[in-house]
Design a protein around this motif. Structure first.
Motif, PDB file in Angstrom:
ATOM      1  N   ALA A 138     -12.193  69.148 -64.632  1.00  0.00           N
ATOM      2  CA  ALA A 138     -10.842  69.592 -64.248  1.00  0.00           C
ATOM      3  C   ALA A 138     -10.246  70.538 -65.283  1.00  0.00           C
ATOM      4  CB  ALA A 138      -9.930  68.387 -64.034  1.00  0.00           C
ATOM      5  N   ALA A 139     -10.477  70.231 -66.564  1.00  0.00           N
ATOM      6  CA  ALA A 139      -9.908  71.065 -67.627  1.00  0.00           C
ATOM      7  C   ALA A 139     -10.453  72.488 -67.530  1.00  0.00           C
ATOM      8  CB  ALA A 139     -10.229  70.461 -68.985  1.00  0.00           C
ATOM      9  N   VAL A 140     -11.758  72.590 -67.269  1.00  0.00           N
ATOM     10  CA  VAL A 140     -12.369  73.917 -67.149  1.00  0.00           C
ATOM     11  C   VAL A 140     -11.850  74.634 -65.894  1.00  0.00           C
ATOM     12  CG1 VAL A 140     -14.552  75.180 -66.911  1.00  0.00           C
ATOM     13  CG2 VAL A 140     -14.383  73.253 -68.485  1.00  0.00           C
ATOM     14  N   GLU A 141     -11.659  73.862 -64.808  1.00  0.00           N
ATOM     15  CA  GLU A 141     -11.075  74.477 -63.602  1.00  0.00           C
ATOM     16  C   GLU A 141      -9.734  75.131 -63.940  1.00  0.00           C
ATOM     17  OE1 GLU A 141     -10.820  72.072 -60.050  1.00  0.00           O
ATOM     18  OE2 GLU A 141     -12.745  71.112 -60.421  1.00  0.00           O
ATOM     19  N   GLU A 142      -8.902  74.393 -64.688  1.00  0.00           N
ATOM     20  CA  GLU A 142      -7.575  74.932 -65.013  1.00  0.00           C
ATOM     21  C   GLU A 142      -7.669  76.169 -65.897  1.00  0.00           C
ATOM     22  OE1 GLU A 142      -5.045  73.989 -63.240  1.00  0.00           O
ATOM     23  OE2 GLU A 142      -6.529  72.632 -62.345  1.00  0.00           O
ATOM     24  N   ARG A 143      -8.664  76.164 -66.796  1.00  0.00           N
ATOM     25  CA  ARG A 143      -8.809  77.339 -67.658  1.00  0.00           C
ATOM     26  C   ARG A 143      -9.295  78.556 -66.877  1.00  0.00           C
ATOM     27  NH1 ARG A 143     -11.734  75.356 -73.056  1.00  0.00           N
ATOM     28  NH2 ARG A 143     -11.284  77.492 -73.734  1.00  0.00           N
ATOM     29  N   ILE A 144     -10.143  78.314 -65.874  1.00  0.00           N
ATOM     30  CA  ILE A 144     -10.582  79.444 -65.035  1.00  0.00           C
ATOM     31  C   ILE A 144      -9.393  79.992 -64.234  1.00  0.00           C
ATOM     32  CG2 ILE A 144     -12.055  80.102 -63.082  1.00  0.00           C
ATOM     33  CD1 ILE A 144     -14.178  78.162 -64.182  1.00  0.00           C
ATOM     34  N   ILE A 145      -8.549  79.079 -63.719  1.00  0.00           N
ATOM     35  CA  ILE A 145      -7.337  79.526 -63.004  1.00  0.00           C
ATOM     36  C   ILE A 145      -6.476  80.388 -63.929  1.00  0.00           C
ATOM     37  CG2 ILE A 145      -5.128  78.721 -62.049  1.00  0.00           C
ATOM     38  CD1 ILE A 145      -6.657  76.379 -60.807  1.00  0.00           C
ATOM     39  N   GLN A 146      -6.371  79.952 -65.185  1.00  0.00           N
ATOM     40  CA  GLN A 146      -5.606  80.705 -66.174  1.00  0.00           C
ATOM     41  C   GLN A 146      -6.157  82.129 -66.326  1.00  0.00           C
ATOM     42  OE1 GLN A 146      -3.136  78.691 -66.805  1.00  0.00           O
ATOM     43  NE2 GLN A 146      -2.182  80.593 -67.499  1.00  0.00           N
ATOM     44  N   ILE A 147      -7.482  82.221 -66.412  1.00  0.00           N
ATOM     45  CA  ILE A 147      -8.129  83.535 -66.544  1.00  0.00           C
ATOM     46  C   ILE A 147      -7.829  84.416 -65.329  1.00  0.00           C
ATOM     47  CG2 ILE A 147     -10.392  84.687 -66.557  1.00  0.00           C
ATOM     48  CD1 ILE A 147     -11.417  82.377 -68.305  1.00  0.00           C
ATOM     49  N   ILE A 148      -7.899  83.795 -64.144  1.00  0.00           N
ATOM     50  CA  ILE A 148      -7.614  84.551 -62.909  1.00  0.00           C
ATOM     51  C   ILE A 148      -6.204  85.124 -62.944  1.00  0.00           C
ATOM     52  CG2 ILE A 148      -7.218  84.302 -60.417  1.00  0.00           C
ATOM     53  CD1 ILE A 148      -9.484  82.141 -60.462  1.00  0.00           C
ATOM     54  N   LYS A 149      -5.258  84.292 -63.411  1.00  0.00           N
ATOM     55  CA  LYS A 149      -3.861  84.727 -63.436  1.00  0.00           C
ATOM     56  C   LYS A 149      -3.631  85.786 -64.529  1.00  0.00           C
ATOM     57  CE  LYS A 149      -0.684  81.525 -62.740  1.00  0.00           C
ATOM     58  NZ  LYS A 149       0.034  80.222 -62.800  1.00  0.00           N
ATOM     59  N   ARG A 189     -17.218  82.418 -72.940  1.00  0.00           N
ATOM     60  CA  ARG A 189     -15.781  82.627 -73.169  1.00  0.00           C
ATOM     61  C   ARG A 189     -15.031  81.314 -73.381  1.00  0.00           C
ATOM     62  NH1 ARG A 189     -12.179  86.636 -69.397  1.00  0.00           N
ATOM     63  NH2 ARG A 189     -10.157  86.084 -70.258  1.00  0.00           N
ATOM     64  N   LEU A 190     -15.411  80.287 -72.606  1.00  0.00           N
ATOM     65  CA  LEU A 190     -14.676  79.027 -72.684  1.00  0.00           C
ATOM     66  C   LEU A 190     -15.308  78.056 -73.679  1.00  0.00           C
ATOM     67  CD1 LEU A 190     -13.984  78.568 -68.858  1.00  0.00           C
ATOM     68  CD2 LEU A 190     -12.355  79.315 -70.607  1.00  0.00           C
ATOM     69  N   GLY A 191     -16.438  78.455 -74.234  1.00  0.00           N
ATOM     70  CA  GLY A 191     -17.101  77.600 -75.205  1.00  0.00           C
ATOM     71  C   GLY A 191     -17.580  76.271 -74.634  1.00  0.00           C
ATOM     72  N   VAL A 192     -18.074  76.299 -73.387  1.00  0.00           N
ATOM     73  CA  VAL A 192     -18.621  75.074 -72.780  1.00  0.00           C
ATOM     74  C   VAL A 192     -19.993  75.397 -72.191  1.00  0.00           C
ATOM     75  CG1 VAL A 192     -16.364  74.090 -72.234  1.00  0.00           C
ATOM     76  CG2 VAL A 192     -17.506  75.564 -70.556  1.00  0.00           C
ATOM     77  N   GLY A 193     -20.702  74.376 -71.758  1.00  0.00           N
ATOM     78  CA  GLY A 193     -22.028  74.578 -71.196  1.00  0.00           C
ATOM     79  C   GLY A 193     -21.967  75.184 -69.801  1.00  0.00           C
ATOM     80  N   ARG A 194     -23.103  75.820 -69.406  1.00  0.00           N
ATOM     81  CA  ARG A 194     -23.136  76.420 -68.065  1.00  0.00           C
ATOM     82  C   ARG A 194     -23.015  75.373 -66.963  1.00  0.00           C
ATOM     83  NH1 ARG A 194     -27.636  81.005 -67.234  1.00  0.00           N
ATOM     84  NH2 ARG A 194     -26.798  80.812 -65.139  1.00  0.00           N
ATOM     85  N   GLY A 195     -23.548  74.187 -67.226  1.00  0.00           N
ATOM     86  CA  GLY A 195     -23.458  73.103 -66.233  1.00  0.00           C
ATOM     87  C   GLY A 195     -22.010  72.756 -65.930  1.00  0.00           C
ATOM     88  N   THR A 196     -21.198  72.726 -66.991  1.00  0.00           N
ATOM     89  CA  THR A 196     -19.780  72.398 -66.815  1.00  0.00           C
ATOM     90  C   THR A 196     -19.071  73.491 -66.011  1.00  0.00           C
ATOM     91  OG1 THR A 196     -19.915  71.401 -69.005  1.00  0.00           O
ATOM     92  CG2 THR A 196     -17.721  71.644 -68.057  1.00  0.00           C
TER      93      THR A 196
END
Lengths: 226, 226
Positions: free
Chosen positions: B10-21, B40-47
């Protein structure tokens, strides 16, 4: 539309929804385990797990680690159903939302005055008192305010507005604070008058009290400094 | 609430939304690749993959295999935002939905008559003609009908109702067919009159034509056999 990823588990999601409906599960009820579902639907556990994640994202299920998978409190009602996360969060959006409330809620209040049962009126009185306690105690009362308006919507006995009203309210809370000091007296007075009008089954009274209440908010959004 | 599974991506979802905005992406725009997002987000590709699936479920993204990940046509607008999949699909639900339309749409039509631009009027005329061709050609026209009402909502210049109207219409289509023969003549006449009222910037004309149109549908739902 290239829904390749979506289509993989989407079919299983729909079959799980079917099972929920067939068994008439209620919010909070427990679903079969992943393994049981996999057997029943004749698919792998990985696919079921995938589908459950999809249904969690859609607010249809909640997973509690160690205790199982349950039907969500308000199944399928999206967090931001109107996609307003992507609208520009400004005063114009706040006004647009309030204009929608001004169209809908006076009529909903009138319907509630017409149809509210004794039990619904008692619940509304209780919620009115709760908002009042929160305001008097200087606590944040926005959520309790939404609940007050939802109680009115539920008393309208129109099953669509019971969902629609909180949806519009929580969209509104994204972008403007309508619980400022200037509005507290208006809220206290109008809420009490709304409850009275609904209690005496007075649709016109309820309709115009709601208009007063929301029009005051509208004036505040338009010119907060005056 | 035990959102253990939800919280993982969920946290990564919110960060992607942030990038979109932040990048002010528009519907149909292409996102960075999974790998770029992961870096960019410093997380794994799976996440990231997990989060993208979540955003696809929420109708925010669409994935086209081989060409990438894109912002959805109407980002974040849920398929069934009011969760009516779980309501009993009967005549009462159809009436409840129509009662909501009867509250909202006459006012929306009046706003459209007040505010529609020349371009919006031309688009509305085009959509009106399209519905007419579909009806004359005996083709299913429900989707074109929703689009006609959405054109009116867009011409109201209230950004909330532009989303709200199709949401309520498509919920309605879940449970009752309002495109039966008996209603076709009403639809043809009322749609044309609505366009005329909006073209001559006549809010009262638009409001009462919409009431006529929907009230005829309401009568049909109440007593389809008469």
């Amino acid at each position: 539309m290239g829904n390749d990823i979506k289509s993989l588990s989407a079919a299983v999601e729909e079959r799980i929804i079917q099972i929920i409906k067939e068994n008439e599960l209620q919010p909070g009820d427990r679903l079969d385990t992943e393994m049981e579902l996999a057997r029943r639907l004749g698919v792998g556990r990985g696919t079921v797990r995938e589908a459950i994640k999809g249904l969690v994202s859609r607010n249809i299920l909640v997973v509690r680690q160690g205790s199982g998978t349950f039907l969500a409190p308000r199944p399928g009602v999206a967090d931001d159903p109107l996609g307003l996360t992507f609208a520009k969060q400004d005063r114009r959006l706040a006004l647009d939302l309030l204009d929608v409330r001004l169209i809908l809620e006076p009529e909903i209040a009138a319907m509630a005055a017409d149809r509210a049962t004794e039990q619904e009126i008692r619940r509304l009185e209780g919620q009115c008192a709760k908002v009042e306690r929160f305001i008097r105690g200087e606590r944040p009362y926005q959520q309790e305010d939404v609940e007050f308006h939802r109680c009115i919507a539920l008393a309208s006995h129109n099953q669509v507005v019971g969902t629609l009203v909180p949806v519009i309210h929580s969209s509104a809370s994204l972008n403007i604070d309508l619980t400022r000091n200037e509005l507290k007296e208006n809220t206290l007075r109008c809420h009490r008058e709304l409850v009275n009008a609904i209690r005496r089954h007075d649709p016109q009274g309820a309709r115009y009290t709601m208009i007063l209440h929301l029009a005051e908010n509208r004036r505040y959004i338009q010119a907060p400094e005056e």
